[in-house]
Design a protein around this motif. Structure first.
Motif, PDB file in Angstrom:
ATOM      1  N   GLY A 197       1.851  29.562 -13.503  1.00  0.00           N
ATOM      2  CA  GLY A 197       1.190  30.393 -12.503  1.00  0.00           C
ATOM      3  C   GLY A 197       0.731  29.594 -11.294  1.00  0.00           C
ATOM      4  O   GLY A 197       0.823  30.068 -10.154  1.00  0.00           O
ATOM      5  N   THR A 198       0.220  28.405 -11.516  1.00  0.00           N
ATOM      6  CA  THR A 198      -0.247  27.571 -10.391  1.00  0.00           C
ATOM      7  C   THR A 198       0.872  26.736  -9.797  1.00  0.00           C
ATOM      8  O   THR A 198       0.848  26.371  -8.623  1.00  0.00           O
ATOM      9  N   GLY A 199       1.903  26.428 -10.646  1.00  0.00           N
ATOM     10  CA  GLY A 199       2.946  25.509 -10.215  1.00  0.00           C
ATOM     11  C   GLY A 199       2.432  24.077 -10.272  1.00  0.00           C
ATOM     12  O   GLY A 199       1.291  23.804 -10.667  1.00  0.00           O
ATOM     13  N   HIS A 200       3.299  23.157  -9.878  1.00  0.00           N
ATOM     14  CA  HIS A 200       2.882  21.752  -9.809  1.00  0.00           C
ATOM     15  C   HIS A 200       1.787  21.595  -8.765  1.00  0.00           C
ATOM     16  O   HIS A 200       1.786  22.297  -7.739  1.00  0.00           O
ATOM     17  N   ILE A 201       0.887  20.662  -9.004  1.00  0.00           N
ATOM     18  CA  ILE A 201      -0.212  20.425  -8.071  1.00  0.00           C
ATOM     19  C   ILE A 201      -0.015  19.071  -7.395  1.00  0.00           C
ATOM     20  O   ILE A 201       0.027  18.035  -8.062  1.00  0.00           O
ATOM     21  N   VAL A 202       0.158  19.096  -6.094  1.00  0.00           N
ATOM     22  CA  VAL A 202       0.275  17.875  -5.294  1.00  0.00           C
ATOM     23  C   VAL A 202      -0.777  17.963  -4.199  1.00  0.00           C
ATOM     24  O   VAL A 202      -0.787  18.920  -3.423  1.00  0.00           O
ATOM     25  N   PHE A 203      -1.664  16.945  -4.144  1.00  0.00           N
ATOM     26  CA  PHE A 203      -2.772  17.060  -3.200  1.00  0.00           C
ATOM     27  C   PHE A 203      -3.169  15.683  -2.678  1.00  0.00           C
ATOM     28  O   PHE A 203      -3.228  14.696  -3.425  1.00  0.00           O
ATOM     29  N   SER A 204      -3.447  15.643  -1.373  1.00  0.00           N
ATOM     30  CA  SER A 204      -3.885  14.398  -0.747  1.00  0.00           C
ATOM     31  C   SER A 204      -5.409  14.301  -0.840  1.00  0.00           C
ATOM     32  O   SER A 204      -6.128  14.468   0.141  1.00  0.00           O
ATOM     33  N   GLY A 205      -5.872  14.037  -2.034  1.00  0.00           N
ATOM     34  CA  GLY A 205      -7.301  13.952  -2.298  1.00  0.00           C
ATOM     35  C   GLY A 205      -7.529  14.050  -3.790  1.00  0.00           C
ATOM     36  O   GLY A 205      -6.615  13.858  -4.597  1.00  0.00           O
ATOM     37  N   THR A 220      10.906  19.737  -1.812  1.00  0.00           N
ATOM     38  CA  THR A 220      10.250  20.433  -2.925  1.00  0.00           C
ATOM     39  C   THR A 220       8.827  19.923  -3.117  1.00  0.00           C
ATOM     40  O   THR A 220       7.885  20.710  -3.305  1.00  0.00           O
ATOM     41  N   VAL A 221       8.661  18.597  -3.067  1.00  0.00           N
ATOM     42  CA  VAL A 221       7.324  18.012  -3.233  1.00  0.00           C
ATOM     43  C   VAL A 221       6.416  18.450  -2.089  1.00  0.00           C
ATOM     44  O   VAL A 221       5.258  18.835  -2.312  1.00  0.00           O
ATOM     45  N   ILE A 222       6.917  18.393  -0.858  1.00  0.00           N
ATOM     46  CA  ILE A 222       6.094  18.794   0.298  1.00  0.00           C
ATOM     47  C   ILE A 222       5.688  20.251   0.175  1.00  0.00           C
ATOM     48  O   ILE A 222       4.555  20.632   0.493  1.00  0.00           O
ATOM     49  N   ALA A 223       6.605  21.092  -0.317  1.00  0.00           N
ATOM     50  CA  ALA A 223       6.296  22.527  -0.464  1.00  0.00           C
ATOM     51  C   ALA A 223       5.183  22.749  -1.471  1.00  0.00           C
ATOM     52  O   ALA A 223       4.428  23.732  -1.378  1.00  0.00           O
ATOM     53  N   ASN A 224       5.050  21.830  -2.460  1.00  0.00           N
ATOM     54  CA  ASN A 224       4.008  21.973  -3.486  1.00  0.00           C
ATOM     55  C   ASN A 224       2.674  21.372  -3.077  1.00  0.00           C
ATOM     56  O   ASN A 224       1.683  21.529  -3.789  1.00  0.00           O
ATOM     57  N   ILE A 225       2.654  20.640  -1.956  1.00  0.00           N
ATOM     58  CA  ILE A 225       1.403  20.016  -1.541  1.00  0.00           C
ATOM     59  C   ILE A 225       0.421  21.087  -1.088  1.00  0.00           C
ATOM     60  O   ILE A 225       0.745  21.950  -0.269  1.00  0.00           O
ATOM     61  N   GLN A 226      -0.775  21.001  -1.662  1.00  0.00           N
ATOM     62  CA  GLN A 226      -1.807  21.978  -1.340  1.00  0.00           C
ATOM     63  C   GLN A 226      -2.476  21.623  -0.007  1.00  0.00           C
ATOM     64  O   GLN A 226      -2.889  20.484   0.189  1.00  0.00           O
TER      65      GLN A 226
END
Length: 624
Positions: free
Chosen positions: A316-324, A442-448
């Motif tokens: 539901g959330t998908g992969h989480i990629v975050f700069s923090g 794909t990774v950039i699209a998952n970045i929150q």
């Protein structure tokens, strides 16, 4: 190189020897003996009136022997002799005394002190002590205190100091006083001025980096869910300070030579997002969040924002990629990925997932069949870091190939659109580039909450490679060089996010892989069938925690409780300095290059290098 003596030279030497013997050594045995005189008598020496008189032996008599007594120095035929020495009447015998200097001037090894010492104010004449005629005598000289042959004067001392070139901070009074009173002690009469050392720049930070478990009571009810309290600061708070370097001041030695101070080291510090550094070096938070420091040579300070997932990380959330920082209050479920350019905090469990963090990873639940990478490993296992570094290499090769093709085409005085060449190369030689680009997108699209313009720009430029019609319209290689610049910036920015120290802090893990460039801390049940690697220490906290069927490697110390079991094999522990165990039943332990297999149960044992060396020696002796 030594040459052979000629026959003529040899004959001349023999001739000179014959002349010397015939003129200077008349044979006494040919003289007629007087009545009552023996045909043999020993040689003799007598000392009187400061003279040495030698008589040769007669017949088979013994040659006279003299022995000098220091400080007398004896010369026989121009050669210094010591100990018992045979002498004849025709020998040239001279003597002198080893006279110590009346005073000495010296400089310390660091040239910061000049030292004056008087050994004697006057020097007296020496005379040989009279000795009666004998075949063996001792030559001794006696000082004649009534005859002064030399003395010290203050002007002579000062002239000697001047000749040495000593001219800084002279204390004339101590020299004059010692000259008058003569204590014989070393006197420091000149000193240099040491340089004032500089002070290195340094950083101080005023916040805690520890995560606390605090249960809050809300309206009389304890909230057991929201008790993970991450260190935070408020806007306007001073979170640290840079103390600027202070330059040293030169000094000088006793000769006046300038001594430069050490060069103090500076610290480069850059204020990143939501941080300001004022003119006094104070580091000020501009918004609320977790302060963090990254970088090695250059320190980067920023206020990390926090991305909070109230429930589980799942499909539901998908992969989480975050700069923090990322905070998960639920579980991380199977096949999910969390990638943080900061810390990761998980309140629940982790099942079949991958978590990477350039900072630390803290898991409050259980870990099963998962991979956790923090700090340096969080960087190299980061998908965006890996993919951008890989694509950067591929793009450089692609651009070089395109430039070569264009040069050859130009030699033929022909033209072609650079985009067309790029498309041709992508379809024929660089078929992996589109795959790598799709992974990055794909990774950039998952970045929150993407806030960095460079990532948005990189995304737009890379998308052109997936559409041939757009690619062939590119009329300059500058576009591809610009893409390389964006890739380089992204790659370097992620690399810079590595936090030190970082750690992985867990309760237990099973069938998992953990890597940290800091510590790995196991708070409760322990480790089963897992691989753990860290640069610093691996520490088990609870007495009941176990380590079974696992491989543990630490650059520093491993401190474990219950290792192995009666039916459990495959334990491997390797540490840089020592391994401390409460109980170990089986397994292999290594300290550096020394290893030992454990087949019997041991309690409260410390394995260090000395212990391992001794065990190796004992085994070798048993085999002898």
């Amino acid at each position: 190189m030594t040459s052979h003596i000629s026959e003529n030279d040899l004959l001349n030497l023999i001739k000179q020897l014959d002349e010397t013997v015939s003129t200077s050594c008349p044979s006494e045995s040919l003289l007629p003996l007087s009545d009552g005189e023996s045909s043999n008598s020993d040689g003799s020496v007598i000392v009187e009136r400061n003279k040495i008189i030698v008589n040769n032996p007669v017949g088979m008599g013994l040659v006279a022997i003299v022995t000098p007594i220091p400080p007398l120095v004896l010369y026989v035929n121009g050669i210094i002799v010591t100990g018992e020495t045979p002498v004849r009447a025709n020998d040239e015998i001279k003597w002198s005394m080893v006279n110590e200097q009346l005073f000495t001037l010296s400089v310390s090894e660091d040239r910061m002190q000049a030292i004056f010492k008087i050994h004697a104010r006057e020097r007296y004449e020496w005379r040989l002590k009279d000795v009666e005629k004998s075949n063996r005598i001792f030559l001794e000289a006696i000082e004649q205190f009534d005859t002064v042959i030399d003395s010290i004067s203050f002007p002579v001392i000062m002239d000697s100091i001047k000749d040495m070139g000593i001219d800084r901070n002279l204390n004339y009074s101590v020299i004059y006083q010692e000259h008058q009173e003569f204590t014989g002690k070393p006197i420091v009469f000149a000193v240099g001025k040491p340089p004032k050392p500089g002070i290195d720049a340094r950083l101080e930070f005023y916040f805690s980096e520890e995560v606390e478990n605090v249960y809050m009571e809300v309206s009389g009810v304890v909230d057991y869910r929201d008790h993970l309290h991450i260190p935070t600061v408020k806007a306007g708070e001073i979170i640290g300070r840079k103390f600027f370097l202070v330059e040293g001041k030169p000094g000088y030695d006793v000769f006046g030579a300038i001594i430069q101070p050490n060069h103090p080291k500076d610290i480069s510090i850059i204020a990143e997002d939501n941080v300001q550094i004022d003119g006094q070096g104070r580091i000020i938070a501009l918004k609320e969040g977790r302060p963090r420091i990254t970088g090695t040579t250059v320190k980067f300070v920023e206020i990390s924002t926090v991305y909070v997932i109230a429930g589980n990380v799942d499909m539901g959330t998908g992969h989480i990629v975050f700069s923090g920082d990322i905070v998960v209050y639920g579980d991380v479920t199977e096949n999910m990925i969390i990638e943080s350019l900061g810390n990761v905090y998980v309140q629940g469990n982790v099942f079949g997932a991958t978590i990477t963090a350039t900072g630390s990873i803290i898991i409050k639940g259980n870990i099963m069949n998962s991979r956790l990478y923090s700090g340096y490993f969080g960087v190299i296992y980061n998908r965006l870091f890996h993919a951008t570094s890989q694509l950067l290499i591929q793009m450089r090769l692609l651009t070089e190939a395109a430039q070569t093709l264009m040069a050859r085409i130009a030699e033929k005085e022909q033209q072609v659109n650079p985009g067309r060449i790029m498309l041709l190369l992508l379809e024929s030689k660089f078929t992996d580039i589109p795959k790598t680009i799709k992974e990055i997108l794909t990774v950039i699209a998952n970045i929150q909450n993407i806030e960095r313009e460079s990532l948005v720009d990189l995304k737009d430029k890379l998308e052109c490679f997936l559409y041939p019609l757009k690619l062939v319209e590119i009329d300059s290689l500058d576009v591809f060089i610009y893409i390389q610049k964006l890739l380089e910036e992204t790659y370097q920015s992620i690399n810079r996010m590595q936090e030190t120290p970082s750690k992985i802090d867990i309760q237990q893990c099973h069938l998992s892989e953990l890597k940290s460039n800091g510590d790995i801390l196991i708070r409760r049940e322990g480790v089963l069938k897992s691989d753990l690697y860290c640069k610093n220490n691996i520490v088990f906290y609870e007495d009941r925690s176990v380590c079974r069927g696992s491989r543990l490697e630490a650059g520093g110390i491993i401190s474990a409780m219950n290792v192995g079991g009666q039916t459990c094999s495959g334990i491997y522990l390797k540490a840089g300095t020592k391994i401390v165990v409460k109980n170990i039943h089986s397994g292999r332990v290594c300290i550096g290059k020394y290893c030992r297999d454990i087949f019997e149960s041991l309690a409260d044992t410390t394995f260090d290098e000395n212990f391992m060396k001794n065990q190796t020696v004992e085994r070798e002796l048993r085999h002898v």
